[in-house]
Write a protein that holds these residues in place. Structure first.
Motif, PDB file in Angstrom:
ATOM      1  N   ALA A 101       0.834  -1.200   0.000  1.00 50.12           N
ATOM      2  CA  ALA A 101       0.000   0.000   0.000  1.00 50.12           C
ATOM      3  C   ALA A 101       0.868   1.249   0.000  1.00 50.12           C
ATOM      4  N   PHE A 102       0.582   2.125  -0.952  1.00 48.34           N
ATOM      5  CA  PHE A 102       1.193   3.451  -0.998  1.00 48.34           C
ATOM      6  C   PHE A 102       0.114   4.497  -0.737  1.00 48.34           C
ATOM      7  N   ARG A 110       5.242  14.509  -3.106  1.00 44.57           N
ATOM      8  CA  ARG A 110       5.778  13.732  -1.978  1.00 44.57           C
ATOM      9  C   ARG A 110       5.392  12.264  -2.106  1.00 44.57           C
ATOM     10  N   GLU A 111       4.116  12.022  -2.422  1.00 43.31           N
ATOM     11  CA  GLU A 111       3.663  10.636  -2.573  1.00 43.31           C
ATOM     12  C   GLU A 111       4.328   9.971  -3.767  1.00 43.31           C
ATOM     13  N   ASP A 133      11.003   6.052  -4.929  1.00 43.66           N
ATOM     14  CA  ASP A 133      12.083   5.530  -4.096  1.00 43.66           C
ATOM     15  C   ASP A 133      12.008   4.009  -3.968  1.00 43.66           C
ATOM     16  N   GLU A 134      10.800   3.471  -4.126  1.00 43.72           N
ATOM     17  CA  GLU A 134      10.600   2.020  -4.065  1.00 43.72           C
ATOM     18  C   GLU A 134      10.944   1.361  -5.395  1.00 43.72           C
ATOM     19  N   ILE A 137       8.744   8.052 -13.216  1.00 47.06           N
ATOM     20  CA  ILE A 137       8.873   6.591 -13.151  1.00 47.06           C
ATOM     21  C   ILE A 137       8.736   6.011 -14.560  1.00 47.06           C
ATOM     22  N   ARG A 138       9.749   5.295 -14.999  1.00 48.39           N
ATOM     23  CA  ARG A 138       9.706   4.668 -16.324  1.00 48.39           C
ATOM     24  C   ARG A 138       8.592   3.628 -16.352  1.00 48.39           C
TER      25      ARG A 138
END
Length: 236
Positions: free
Chosen positions: A107-108, A155-156, A162-163, A193-194
């Protein structure tokens, strides 16, 4: 794997080891889920990102009668709203993980209610945004509100980046109700994010407006799912 667009933010992902249904609130025009439920491959995983009625329909709990192998993984706000009972599902908040032998679901955050999902299964990384977006509402919000919304979203987005810096599939809002800059959140997402395949969501029936993001997505190297009706699918 096969991706099928159901409606709004609802998607089905079918693999060899299991089938994932996310944010169902009504079926496609051709009743894809109703007609395929008992024959979906592998174990059935049903995910709901939050309680909003365009993302959650309590009728999904009835599916277990015909598919006793169903696992329900919901955002915890659905339980807090008392829309379900504690025994109905497993519940997640941001940062928590649910997994079994076939799948891992982390969960993000969201910039509205609930959570978003990072799913790892069959060697693929899949993201469903739920209500995570840069909800800036240019024509209605003050400059301060727009800046606050953007900072929250970024921020989210950074937490997710980062993950992982690569996704095989991202399902993300492209909602023209935001006004002139309605694609801003999606642009920021694919820039950060690719993403191999981008599937728009949260657009109701505004297909033309959702598909207007295709050009930008493809410039970043994304394949784009340009849906023209519910029930369409593609392989990825």
């Amino acid at each position: 794997m096969k991706l099928t667009y159901i409606y709004h933010s609802g998607y089905v992902i079918e693999g060899k080891s299991g089938t994932i249904i996310i944010d169902y609130f009504k079926d496609s025009e051709d009743k894809y889920i109703q007609n395929s439920l008992v024959s979906f491959p592998g174990k059935l995983y049903v995910l709901s990102s939050h309680w909003h009625p365009d993302h959650f329909n309590k009728d999904i709990l009835k599916w277990k009668k015909n598919r006793p192998d169903t696992e329900y993984i919901f955002s915890k706000d659905i339980l807090k709203k008392k829309l379900v009972s504690p025994e109905d599902a497993s519940f997640l908040v941001k940062g928590e993980i649910w997994q079994d032998e076939n799948i891992q679901i982390k969960a993000f955050g969201s910039t509205d209610i609930g959570i978003s999902f990072l799913i790892e299964t069959e060697g693929k990384k899949i993201f469903h945004a739920g209500d995570l977006n840069n909800w800036h509402w240019d024509e209605e919000s003050t400059p301060e509100e727009i800046l606050s919304a953007e900072r929250h979203f970024l921020r989210e987005l950074k937490t997710l980046a980062d993950e992982t810096n690569h996704l095989d599939l991202a399902m993300f809002p492209v909602d023209c109700r935001l006004g002139k800059n309605y694609m801003r959140g999606a642009e920021q997402f694919v820039d950060k994010i690719r993403t191999d395949l981008f599937a728009p969501m949260h657009f109701g029936e505004t297909y033309k407006e959702a598909n207007a993001f295709k050009g930008y997505a493809e410039k970043t190297g994304c394949k784009f799912a340009a849906w023209t009706k519910t029930g369409e699918n593609l392989l990825f």
